[in-house]
Design an enzyme around this catalytic site. Structure first.
Site, PDB file in Angstrom:
ATOM      1  N   SER B 134       0.821  -1.213   0.000  1.00  0.00           N
ATOM      2  CA  SER B 134       0.000   0.000   0.000  1.00  0.00           C
ATOM      3  C   SER B 134       0.852   1.260   0.000  1.00  0.00           C
ATOM      4  O   SER B 134       1.952   1.298   0.560  1.00  0.00           O
ATOM      5  CB  SER B 134      -0.901   0.031   1.235  1.00  0.00           C
ATOM      6  OG  SER B 134      -1.823  -1.032   1.189  1.00  0.00           O
ATOM      7  N   SER B 166       2.507  -3.002   8.191  1.00  0.00           N
ATOM      8  CA  SER B 166       2.462  -3.640   9.514  1.00  0.00           C
ATOM      9  C   SER B 166       3.829  -4.199   9.866  1.00  0.00           C
ATOM     10  O   SER B 166       4.479  -4.858   9.045  1.00  0.00           O
ATOM     11  CB  SER B 166       1.427  -4.776   9.509  1.00  0.00           C
ATOM     12  OG  SER B 166       0.136  -4.241   9.423  1.00  0.00           O
ATOM     13  N   GLU B 249      -2.397 -15.878   1.042  1.00  0.00           N
ATOM     14  CA  GLU B 249      -2.660 -15.390   2.394  1.00  0.00           C
ATOM     15  C   GLU B 249      -4.141 -15.299   2.749  1.00  0.00           C
ATOM     16  O   GLU B 249      -4.482 -14.906   3.826  1.00  0.00           O
ATOM     17  CB  GLU B 249      -2.020 -13.998   2.574  1.00  0.00           C
ATOM     18  CG  GLU B 249      -2.712 -12.913   1.785  1.00  0.00           C
ATOM     19  CD  GLU B 249      -2.523 -11.538   2.412  1.00  0.00           C
ATOM     20  OE1 GLU B 249      -2.865 -11.385   3.581  1.00  0.00           O
ATOM     21  OE2 GLU B 249      -2.049 -10.630   1.719  1.00  0.00           O
TER      22      GLU B 249
END
Lengths: 332, 378
Positions: B134, B166, B249
């Protein structure tokens, strides 16, 4: 899965497509699908039964095949000869005195048209003659008759748990009416099929119906709704198939059977609304086949355990075992 | 019939009980926090010490070849380890990305040198990775990536900014999607780069979330020079490589167990209220079903197939369940969220963090678009 499943599915699909009467169903032998070959049945496993019941649901079959299948299997497990004619199942209340049953059962599928009834009474299974029927109808217009017995001779009796043998739905400490759990699971398989058929109708409809100058299928809002319906179909299907696999594997199946019916019920609530919404007014008519599915789905949702009834049971099981015990059960 | 999810149920072989016993024994020795709130959403909770112990026990990178520090176990054996860790609320956040995504991607697309350099440390629970996808202008529409890599003598010069990264503050390395062809548009001209985060010119700044947690970061690249072999896979093939990475994922047990700590705490509070017991039962039915769906999808992935639609269904249903769980429990508990008990603290935390569950790893809307395409709509 037994080797005969592909053939079985072809045969069942063709049969159900012709809106068969009970004679045709009986002649197909499908009511004896779960009976071992040695006892005159097909020797199918629970996964085979799930596949057939799913097709029956998708075809909106208006015959008590699930009921007859379960009755035949449980009677075979108990070593009781299958009576001639149509045998249905009932969740009954009452008592046996000197080999005679007095009691009643509400909403028995094709109760008044059956030749014998396999009834769960507490933890016991009783094979009973047809009682006195008070006619009732499901939302789909199928017989759901109240049956009353007054000192009726019990044809055969057995403990539900032991009669289930290696399928192991019951355990000796539990007084759960195992027939209820199996019947709930059978309904879950029918739900998976019927909701899948509703999805098929919805996809066909949005691909052909043009509004605002393009097929509904190209509206993102419609696509997102159908994705939700498809996910509910997937969940109901996996729940009933996995519960069948648990039955075939043996062991304690209570959680799987209860979860399958409860999840199927949730899928009905979430899914039917979407199937109708994307159809618009046409889905609401007698002439369009969606009604055949909706009316059955809504009836099945109440039968053999509502969401609340199964949630109470599953919740009590979870609290009794604690989170670690529950996790061990789920992963066991 | 529209066959969007025609996977058969999966059952673990009988010998898997031993492996389950092994990980439960490990968890008994390395017990997760007793506070349920600390066990909630545990795959976003980083504890490098725990990861190191887990790696030493052979439970990270366990499907990778032994030559790279792995244990050559099956994908379904790994599934057992993951679901046991998540159900127990173990703090697996530090190594989660390396184990789930970066390691497998290097095995698929990386060079021999890249594998030898990075995989053993990842499997040991000592090297952690983050994902640079992102950007301020590229979220769900990932093809809007603008951060760029330009060829220079002996390597690449990187400039730009990643956002919502993250764990960048715990990780030693980022696998980033960058625009490697000047003037390229959308999905074309993108490449993946493996970037050591101690390289000069990289700045990592925290983005604090609404409960005060530091998980997200923004990562700036200012004339960062990386060597030639920072490129992973084929130059210009980044979009295809990343898309495959995202499918891996989507269907794991972390997609329906993020709120499990709360359900477990509620069950262990031995509730008597029939309304609470009923909610527990309903949640258990959904949990059991989601696990069956996730395992069936994992088994198909393990068989070398690419169940894109099934994985999207698992994630969408799983995220909806993880989000509904705290709200359903709140609705039947007669207590204010005053933090007076462990249960209420866990509930309050999950009510606030659960909105993120249907954002991370593909938003609900993106997933439903994938499912719709799978049905032939569009």
């Amino acid at each position: 899965m037994t080797a005969m499943r592909p053939d079985l599915e072809r045969t069942a699909s063709a049969l159900f497509a012709g809106a068969p009467d009970w004679t045709a169903i009986a002649e197909s032998g499908l009511p004896r699908l779960l009976v071992p070959e040695a006892a005159g049945g097909f020797g199918g496993d629970w996964g085979d039964a799930e596949a057939v019941l799913r097709l029956a649901g998708a075809a909106a079959l208006a015959q008590p095949l699930a009921e007859a299948m379960l009755a035949a299997r449980l009677l075979a497990d108990a070593g009781v000869a299958l009576p001639a004619g149509r045998v249905t199942i009932a969740i009954a209340q009452g008592r046996v005195t000197d080999g005679r049953f007095t009691g009643s059962a509400p909403a028995v599928p094709w109760g008044g048209a059956s030749d014998a009834v396999l009834a769960a009474v507490g933890g016991e299974l009783l094979l009973l003659p047809p009682g006195v029927a008070t006619p009732g109808l499901s939302p789909a217009g199928e017989p759901r008759d109240r049956l009353d017995w007054q000192g009726a001779a019990v044809l055969a009796a057995g403990r539900a748990s032991t009669s289930l043998g290696k399928s192991g739905v019951g355990d000796s400490a539990a007084s759960e009416p195992d027939l209820l759990a199996l019947a709930g699971w059978a309904r879950a398989a029918q739900v998976a099929g019927a909701l899948g058929a509703a999805l098929d109708l919805a996809v066909d409809h949005v691909n052909t119906r043009v509004q605002f100058g393009k097929p509904l299928a190209r509206q993102q809002a419609v696509q997102q709704q159908l994705a939700v319906l498809a996910s509910e179909v997937a969940a109901a299907g996996m729940a009933s198939a996995a519960a069948a696999a648990a039955l075939d594997a043996g062991g304690d199946c209570r959680l799987a059977l209860a979860a399958a019916k409860l999840r199927a019920n949730l899928a009905i609530g979430r899914g039917v609304a979407i199937a109708h919404q994307v159809h618009g007014a046409i889905g609401f008519t007698r002439d369009y086949p969606l009604q055949l599915l909706t009316r059955r789905l809504m009836g099945w949702r109440s039968e053999f355990g509502s969401e609340g009834a199964w949630a109470d049971r599953l919740g009590a099981l979870a609290v009794a075992r604690g989170s670690a015990g529950l996790w061990a059960t789920i992963t066991g | 019939m529209v066959a969007v999810f025609a996977l058969p149920p999966f059952a673990f072989p009988d010998d898997s009980a031993a492996l389950r016993g092994d990980i439960r024994a490990f968890l008994a020795r390395h017990q997760p926090a007793s506070e349920p709130a600390a066990r909630a959403n545990c795959w976003a909770v980083a504890d490098p010490e725990f990861s190191r112990a887990l790696g030493a026990a052979g439970f990270i990178g366990m499907t990778w070849p032994e030559a790279y520090g792995g244990r050559a176990r099956s994908a379904m054996a790994r599934y057992i380890i993951l679901e046991e860790l998540l159900a127990a609320g173990a703090p697996v956040g530090a190594h989660w990305i390396a184990d789930r995504q970066t390691g497998p991607l290097l095995l698929r697309y990386g060079s021999e040198a890249q594998r030898r350099r990075w995989l053993p440390g990842m499997a040991a629970g000592e090297v952690f990775a983050c994902i640079g996808l992102s950007e301020p202008g590229a979220g769900s529409d990932l093809a809007g990536v603008r951060s760029r890599a330009e060829r220079v003598a002996g390597g690449w010069r990187l400039n730009g900014q990643k956002l919502w990264t993250s764990g960048a503050h715990h990780a030693q390395v980022m696998l980033a999607l960058l625009r490697s062809e000047a003037g390229s548009e959308r999905q074309a001209g993108l490449s993946q780069f493996l970037i050591p985060l101690d390289t000069p010119g990289i700045t990592i700044r925290p983005v604090i979330d609404l409960v005060g947690n530091h998980d997200f970061n923004e990562v700036f690249f200012d004339d960062v020079i990386v060597p030639e072999d920072a490129l992973v896979g084929v130059e210009g093939d980044g979009w295809r490589q990343v898309t495959a990475e995202l499918a891996i994922e989507r269907s794991g047990p972390e997609r329906y167990l993020s709120s499990h700590a709360l359900l477990a705490a509620l069950i262990d509070s031995a509730p008597q209220d029939p309304a609470v017991v009923r909610v527990i039962g309903e949640l258990v039915a959904e949990l059991w079903t989601l696990r069956q769906m996730s395992m069936a999808t994992a088994a198909k992935l393990a068989g070398g197939e690419d169940p894109v639609v099934e994985a999207a269904i698992v994630k969408d249903l799983g995220n909806s369940f993880e989000q509904r769980l705290p709200q359903a429990i709140q609705a039947v508990l007669a207590a204010d969220l005053d933090g007076a008990t462990p249960l209420l603290r866990c509930l309050a935390r999950l009510l606030l963090v659960s909105p993120s569950f249907s954002l991370r790893g593909g938003t609900r809307e993106v997933l439903r678009g994938i499912i719709a395409r799978g049905m032939g709509l569009r």
